[in-house]
Design a protein around this motif. Structure first.
Motif, mmCIF file in Angstrom:
data_model
loop_
_atom_site.group_PDB
_atom_site.id
_atom_site.type_symbol
_atom_site.label_atom_id
_atom_site.label_comp_id
_atom_site.label_asym_id
_atom_site.label_seq_id
_atom_site.Cartn_x
_atom_site.Cartn_y
_atom_site.Cartn_z
ATOM 1 N N THR A 236 0.828 -1.210 0.000
ATOM 2 C CA THR A 236 0.000 0.000 0.000
ATOM 3 C C THR A 236 0.866 1.265 0.000
ATOM 4 O O THR A 236 0.494 2.271 -0.612
ATOM 5 C CB THR A 236 -0.951 0.029 1.209
ATOM 6 N N ARG A 237 2.023 1.220 0.653
ATOM 7 C CA ARG A 237 2.880 2.408 0.719
ATOM 8 C C ARG A 237 3.555 2.708 -0.603
ATOM 9 O O ARG A 237 3.914 3.854 -0.886
ATOM 10 C CB ARG A 237 3.930 2.219 1.813
ATOM 11 N N GLU A 239 2.122 2.349 -3.452
ATOM 12 C CA GLU A 239 1.092 2.770 -4.409
ATOM 13 C C GLU A 239 0.177 3.781 -3.728
ATOM 14 O O GLU A 239 -1.001 3.527 -3.489
ATOM 15 C CB GLU A 239 0.303 1.558 -4.917
ATOM 16 N N ASN A 240 0.725 4.941 -3.437
ATOM 17 C CA ASN A 240 -0.004 5.961 -2.691
ATOM 18 C C ASN A 240 -1.214 6.521 -3.424
ATOM 19 O O ASN A 240 -2.120 7.080 -2.799
ATOM 20 C CB ASN A 240 0.935 7.124 -2.322
ATOM 21 N N ASP A 241 -1.249 6.377 -4.752
ATOM 22 C CA ASP A 241 -2.382 6.913 -5.511
ATOM 23 C C ASP A 241 -3.459 5.861 -5.754
ATOM 24 O O ASP A 241 -4.420 6.102 -6.488
ATOM 25 C CB ASP A 241 -1.898 7.469 -6.850
ATOM 26 N N LEU A 272 -6.321 5.021 1.658
ATOM 27 C CA LEU A 272 -5.676 5.739 0.563
ATOM 28 C C LEU A 272 -4.521 6.551 1.126
ATOM 29 O O LEU A 272 -4.713 7.326 2.071
ATOM 30 C CB LEU A 272 -6.673 6.666 -0.151
ATOM 31 N N ALA A 273 -3.325 6.324 0.571
ATOM 32 C CA ALA A 273 -2.132 7.063 0.999
ATOM 33 C C ALA A 273 -1.932 6.996 2.515
ATOM 34 O O ALA A 273 -1.605 7.994 3.164
ATOM 35 C CB ALA A 273 -2.212 8.516 0.523
ATOM 36 N N GLY A 274 -2.163 5.821 3.070
ATOM 37 C CA GLY A 274 -1.935 5.631 4.495
ATOM 38 C C GLY A 274 -3.026 6.155 5.400
ATOM 39 O O GLY A 274 -2.881 6.102 6.619
ATOM 40 N N GLU A 275 -4.119 6.668 4.824
ATOM 41 C CA GLU A 275 -5.209 7.211 5.628
ATOM 42 C C GLU A 275 -6.476 6.380 5.427
ATOM 43 O O GLU A 275 -6.770 5.933 4.320
ATOM 44 C CB GLU A 275 -5.502 8.667 5.223
ATOM 45 N N HIS A 293 -12.204 7.402 -6.897
ATOM 46 C CA HIS A 293 -10.856 6.824 -6.991
ATOM 47 C C HIS A 293 -10.897 5.574 -7.865
ATOM 48 O O HIS A 293 -10.923 4.445 -7.353
ATOM 49 C CB HIS A 293 -10.331 6.465 -5.596
#
Length: 380
Positions: A236-237, A239-241, A272-275, A293
């Motif tokens: 996941t980190r 592929e932040n988008d 998404l983006a760690g959130e 998204h």
């Protein structure tokens, strides 16, 4: 003539897509959220598959149906060109169907000496029937609930038709199976409490009958989950988008904790983006996120012993959502201990063409540790 008692629970599965994790005692809330009944279509898929198989038989078995009126059985049987021998006056005229009607119909079936009770519903319906049937008469379920942990269901409507036909032809013998049910109220609050309610008889075919869910706890599980969590978080980190939709289960909850987000144990969530951008999502929530998204990946863990990746406990991931995500954008993770008891993977999305598309891959890579994968066979 073989006699089959046939019951449809019209509201089975309604709560799944709207994120209620079941329909017991929350039908009104499910309808308020826009849920639509799906049991009728599941029953019809099974009956049409059975008609197709009967037409191909040189000497088809003689079959008679006992059922309830209206949406509890007679309507769908008639539409599928089966003529019931007897239609019970249940539910009472002008009243919605209830568990009381299911139990009353089952009692009538037993009094009439049916050879099998066939029902379309989930674990709650199985429990209502099993409480009366016990070990006297076999039962068989067409899967239509949100969570089906009992060992009395076919793996899909079409496979349920295969089981029924082979039973009617005398090719399958009934075996003992467990009827399990989840405490839905506690499930909605994040607790997973499954209880054994009854042991019953069911026609058993090892490929087409789903096994009762197993709770897998081993000393190596924590370490394996930690490795999987580290690897999924790493993906996941990088592929932040990309929107990552995380399915239910403790394996993916551990992955979310590694990402630093608080995921629901039994819900569908999005990162998404760690959130955390979506928690305990319904089908509508998932579709709305996909609208914002479009680049998305789905992360799932199969149900132990049964092998279902989709179609049990995650109905929020509807065929519409899955097609927008894309069948190739799916990540599956499971500990080696779980896979040892889960030799194949299955899909029951509610869309047979989508199930075939998913199964066409033959094998699916499953993350079993940090940067370690295992190919597991897909069966439909």
């Amino acid at each position: 003539m073989a006699l089959v008692g046939f019951i449809v629970n019209p509201i089975a599965g309604m709560g799944g897509r709207v994120g209620l994790k079941g329909t017991d005692d929350v039908e009104a809330e499910a309808r308020r959220r826009g849920a639509e009944p799906s049991a009728r279509s599941r029953a019809m898929a099974m009956l049409r598959a059975l008609q197709d198989r009967l037409r191909r038989e040189v000497d088809p078995p003689d079959l008679g149906w006992f059922t309830c009126r209206g949406e509890m059985g007679a309507d769908v049987l008639t539409q599928a060109a089966f003529l019931p021998e007897c239609v019970l006056a249940l539910p009472p005229s002008g009243q919605p169907s209830s568990a009381r009607d299911t139990r009353a119909a089952t009692a009538e079936f037993l009094a009439a000496g049916v050879d099998l009770v066939l029902f379309c519903g989930g674990d709650g319906t199985a429990r209502d029937i099993a409480g009366l049937v016990g070990s006297r008469t076999p039962i068989l379920g067409i899967p239509a609930g949100v969570k089906m942990y009992s060992g009395v269901f076919g793996v899909s409507p079409a496979r349920t038709a295969d089981i029924l036909l082979r039973f009617l032809k005398g090719e399958l013998r009934p075996v003992e199976a467990e009827v399990l049910d989840l405490d839905e109220e506690r499930y909605r609050s994040g607790e997973w409490i499954v209880r054994l309610h009854q042991t019953v008889l069911t026609p058993f075919e090892p490929t087409f009958t789903q096994l009762a869910k197993q709770l897998i706890i081993e000393t190596s599980e924590a370490e394996a989950k930690a490795e999987i969590a580290r690897y999924v978080a790493e993906i996941t980190r990088t592929e932040n988008d990309t929107l990552f939709i995380l399915g239910p289960g403790s394996t993916l909850q551990a992955a979310a904790e590694e990402m630093g987000v608080q995921k629901t144990l039994l819900g569908v969530d999005a990162v998404l983006a760690g959130e955390l951008v979506g928690r305990d999502l319904s089908e509508g929530d998932v579709l709305a996120l996909l609208g914002r998204h479009p680049q998305c990946k789905l992360v799932l863990s199969p149900i132990g012993a049964q092998g279902f990746v989709l179609g049990r406990g995650n109905l929020q991931l509807s065929p519409s959502a899955l097609r927008r995500i894309g069948t190739r954008n799916m990540i599956v993770a499971a500990t080696p201990a779980k896979l040892a008891r889960t030799p194949v993977l299955r899909f029951d999305t509610g869309d047979p063409s989508l199930d075939v598309e998913l199964a066409a891959r033959g094998y699916l890579p499953v993350i079993v540790g940090y940067r370690r994968e295992r190919l597991v066979k897909i069966v439909v």
